[in-house]
Design a protein around this motif. Sequence first.
Motif, PDB file in Angstrom:
ATOM      1  N   ALA B 345     -11.785  34.242  -0.969  1.00  0.00           N
ATOM      2  CA  ALA B 345     -12.883  33.408  -0.472  1.00  0.00           C
ATOM      3  C   ALA B 345     -12.592  31.933  -0.637  1.00  0.00           C
ATOM      4  O   ALA B 345     -11.665  31.531  -1.343  1.00  0.00           O
ATOM      5  CB  ALA B 345     -14.173  33.768  -1.211  1.00  0.00           C
ATOM      6  N   THR B 346     -13.402  31.161   0.033  1.00  0.00           N
ATOM      7  CA  THR B 346     -13.295  29.708  -0.006  1.00  0.00           C
ATOM      8  C   THR B 346     -14.567  29.091  -0.551  1.00  0.00           C
ATOM      9  O   THR B 346     -14.773  27.898  -0.412  1.00  0.00           O
ATOM     10  CB  THR B 346     -13.111  29.169   1.418  1.00  0.00           C
ATOM     11  N   ASN B 347     -15.425  29.920  -1.134  1.00  0.00           N
ATOM     12  CA  ASN B 347     -16.751  29.400  -1.461  1.00  0.00           C
ATOM     13  C   ASN B 347     -17.378  30.168  -2.613  1.00  0.00           C
ATOM     14  O   ASN B 347     -16.981  31.287  -2.927  1.00  0.00           O
ATOM     15  CB  ASN B 347     -17.658  29.474  -0.224  1.00  0.00           C
ATOM     16  N   ASP B 348     -18.395  29.563  -3.213  1.00  0.00           N
ATOM     17  CA  ASP B 348     -19.041  30.171  -4.372  1.00  0.00           C
ATOM     18  C   ASP B 348     -19.959  31.324  -4.005  1.00  0.00           C
ATOM     19  O   ASP B 348     -20.319  32.135  -4.845  1.00  0.00           O
ATOM     20  CB  ASP B 348     -19.855  29.104  -5.130  1.00  0.00           C
ATOM     21  N   ASP B 349     -20.368  31.382  -2.744  1.00  0.00           N
ATOM     22  CA  ASP B 349     -21.254  32.476  -2.352  1.00  0.00           C
ATOM     23  C   ASP B 349     -20.592  33.829  -2.626  1.00  0.00           C
ATOM     24  O   ASP B 349     -21.260  34.800  -2.996  1.00  0.00           O
ATOM     25  CB  ASP B 349     -21.610  32.354  -0.865  1.00  0.00           C
TER      26      ASP B 349
END
Lengths: 100, 1007
Positions: B345-349
């Motif tokens: 992933a590229t994100n905290d979600d």
Amino acid sequence: MRIPCCYCGARGHEEFTYLGDATLARPSTEIGAPADDATAAAWHDYVYVRDNPSGRHRELWQHTGGCRAWLVVTRDTRTHEIHGVEAARDVALAREATHE
Amino acid sequence: MNDSSPATPPQRSSAPVTAMRLMDGGLIDRSRTLGFTFDGTRYTGHPGDTLASALLANGVRLVGRSFKYHRPRGILTAGPEEPNALVELRTGARREPNTRATTIELYDGLVAASQNRWPSLQYDLLSINGLAGPLIGAGFYYKTFMWPAAWWEKVYEPLIRRAAGLGRASGVADPDHYDKGHLHCDVLVIGAGPSGLMAALAAGRAGARVVLCEEDSRLGGRALLDGRRIDQRPAADWVAAIEAELAAMPDVRILKRTSVVAAYDHGTFAAVERNNDHLAEPPAFAPRQTLWRIVAQRSVLAAGALERPLVFPGNDRPGVMLAGAARAYVNRFAVMPGRRAVVFATNDDAALTVTTLAEVGIDVAAVVDARSEMSPAMEAAARMASALLITGGAVTRVRGSLGVEGVEIRSADGRKTRIACDLLCMSGGWTPNLHLTCHQNNRPVWDARLAAFVPGNLPSGMAVAGAANGEMSTRSAIMRGAELGVAAAVACGFRAASPDLPPTDEESTSSSPLWRVTGVTGKAFVDFQNDVTVTDIGLAHREGFRSVEHMKRYTTLGMATDQGKTSSINGLALMAELTERSIPDTGITTFRPPYQPVALGTLAGHHRGKDFRPTRLTPTHAWAAERGAVFVETGAWLRAQWYPESGERDWLESVNREVRTVRNAVGVCDVSTLGKIDVQGPGAAGLLDFLYANTMSTLPVGRARYGLMLREDGFVMDDGTVSRFAPDHFVITTTTANAAKVLQHMEHALQWLRPDLEAAVVSISEQWAQFSIAGPRSRDVLQRVVDSPEAISNAAFPFMAIAETTVLGGLPARLFRISYSGELAYEIAVAAGYGEALIRAIMEQGRDFGIAPYGTETLGVLRIEKGHVAGNELSGQTTARDLGLGRMLAKKKDYIGRVLQERPALLAGDRPALVGLRPVDTGARLRAGAHLVASGQEPVAANDLGYVTSVAFSPTLGHWIGLALLSGGPARHGERVRVWDPVRSGDVLAEVCDTVFVDPKGERLHV
């Protein structure tokens, strides 16, 4: 689009029939007058030539699926925003009054 | 290749019993079990499942083959944006191709089949296309199948269609029906996630009329999928409480399973409600779907956001799934999407996916964060899941063909690690679902902080809340939804207050884009449904298709049925990189309606077959059918064409008999289909003078006159009769085809061109039944029908007289002594409901005089024998003078068409004008449409003198006759012309003659 008919209120455009430019006036040519170039040009423009304006346009619509009134609708051809709706007959009577 | 054989037979008796189903949790009803089959294998699921969740629960990961390369594909998403898991749903007439397994609600007995595979899903022979990948990239078809051009239809297209393509249509008529409906409201809320629910609640509590549309079968949106807590309870419970409150409000309407697919001008929306798609078939009399037209003063778009895939080799393998979808399967459907997972992933979600998977016992082997800086949220999640955290890493390869078996991970320092897993969750960030903001040509704007397009200018009356507006956290979605719900209600004139905002969990939405993994080889997919790879975008760039609109059309990126929901942003970001421009400079393709695919049946609704164009029946239809009449469609009408009698061998024999009966005795014909318009008022005569080319104001009361209407350009528009019942009361007739047009023309004249005239016009076509009674004995018959026979003697009621009278003992009627046939003739009109009674009376009273009914064929023969014009001659290209009617043109009044009919070209002597034709060899047949050339001339275009408009066999003369438009017209009377009909091999010599073949002096009219 919703067109606010002056008799019926706002109705969907599918109830209406479009005709076109409401700024055209039928040329008044005297009966029996000889056909000259100016007359021919005026009639040619009236019957065949139409502008395709970008922006506000006064146009004739008929509420065919409703009260059958002819209407002069001022519509922005880019946004479809409707700036005003008048009964065509009232507009036509006012036009006659100014001509007389 | 599309499989034309039935679904593959069962390969095993049953799958392992829902191997991947969790013991508890989820919004499914474990107390009930539903059976279904996929590719012939029987499985089970529960109410609350989608086909996708049920397949995953049964351990089925491979569900389809891709469009071009026939790559094995699985389930990428948990929602309507699904590009991979497309199946044929149902069988027989209800078989529906390209149905998204992620949106199909499971029902007992569901039958689905995979698409685009042959002979089976596991062993697809055409997957060799994948090996030929370099040869069939973007533009392959355009380049390869160029010529010979003749091969396209016969060879190339069938070949391509067999090899590439998705599901098969049923090929038979849809047995279900579809409805249409209109809704009007103050506030339309689109999407029932946290922001939409709050907007609807705020507006609903204020008293506004609210319509809340939710695409899913349940309200809640991502709140159901993420497993967070809202208002200190499970989000699903919070959703249920709000739903209960909304459902109790009388002016709030909740439409579930309803996609708002288009936003039109002035607050008009189109929405599709899937009323019964979740059942095997709709209950009796219930529609499958409803197309709603919703008109709203204000709208709140709360459509959420769509997660973007990451772009790396093998990102399309079954078992590669969006991170948000993976946790949706756990939270909503209680399904484990795999047993051992890697999250990229590229994100905290995506951290929420890591913890969600770990909580239900899925082994999270590694968390690969593409960002170079350590994210506290990801670190915490990886620690909780006891997963290896690789910051600044990337997945560079996926092992396994029919399903993920492991991945190769490249660390920030370039080191490569192989990890075995059966699930790879990926997240490239979230794209606001802003389609509906763009349907009126507004453009979205780039938000660099979010690395996403967000709504720009909005359609009037629309506001956007929550993730659709880039507000990615639940808390901000709830706040904004409430705020916009209040604002919308206030704008509609209601007093509104914000509902209390429920507390929500802390969440980090930090995100940083990664458009593709670099330094790798292998097919990395951008558009899964249309098999568009990174290489294809590079090819488009090299070949000059660099504008996003060109790239889209050259590579077909975003052109599949999913319309690029998961692919378009990645695609344009890659093109931006190649062209070294920014994403906003690269631009975005245009969003057009519909947002979701809409079945043509839904758009058509009930307007199918005869319900699209109903048949109009004449007042005597039942009587004519009883007599065995042969009917013909004339416009929307069904009219009697002829009335065969026993012993007659063909139509011509019947028609000849009918014509002779009219000429020698009497016939009756239903002419109710003619347009009839009532004109009243002090300005009525002036109006008719303005509309007709001949003068009507001089018409005496009690008389009728033939009239000709022109268009303003000088050509003939229509003809008919004008009857004057009082100084200020006329009734006119129009041709059947032009009834509506003439009424509109009259209203235009009255309201716009001549507002000085005080008159009113109204259609009475359907109010009157009207019959023609024609022939030398017609008066004898009529005198037995009318109540005052003496009043219609030849002297009292001459040709062209009209009167209001009574028939059959007091029935009001209108009587016209007019003739189309050239014989002594009348037309009689009564209220439409009495039409059948009248024709039965006429037939009864006419028996002594040899009466027979006649149909439209005979009507045509009679008028051609008399040279009367009809639709064939009133073609819109003929002037009054062309038709020999120049003497009718008034000289002392203004009328429509007066000026332009005088144009020199319309007065030229060589214009085609109406003449009659009789074959020199009286045994020869004339054909309508045949062209005319001078006798002895070659039949080539340069010699063309005109054409035949109408023909008939004249039983009166014993040979064929015709009407034609011939250059020079009546000046050629007596000449011979070649009547050349290449279509039917006709080449007949004919003599040009007068148009009136029978009774040229018109004596029979006055007897």
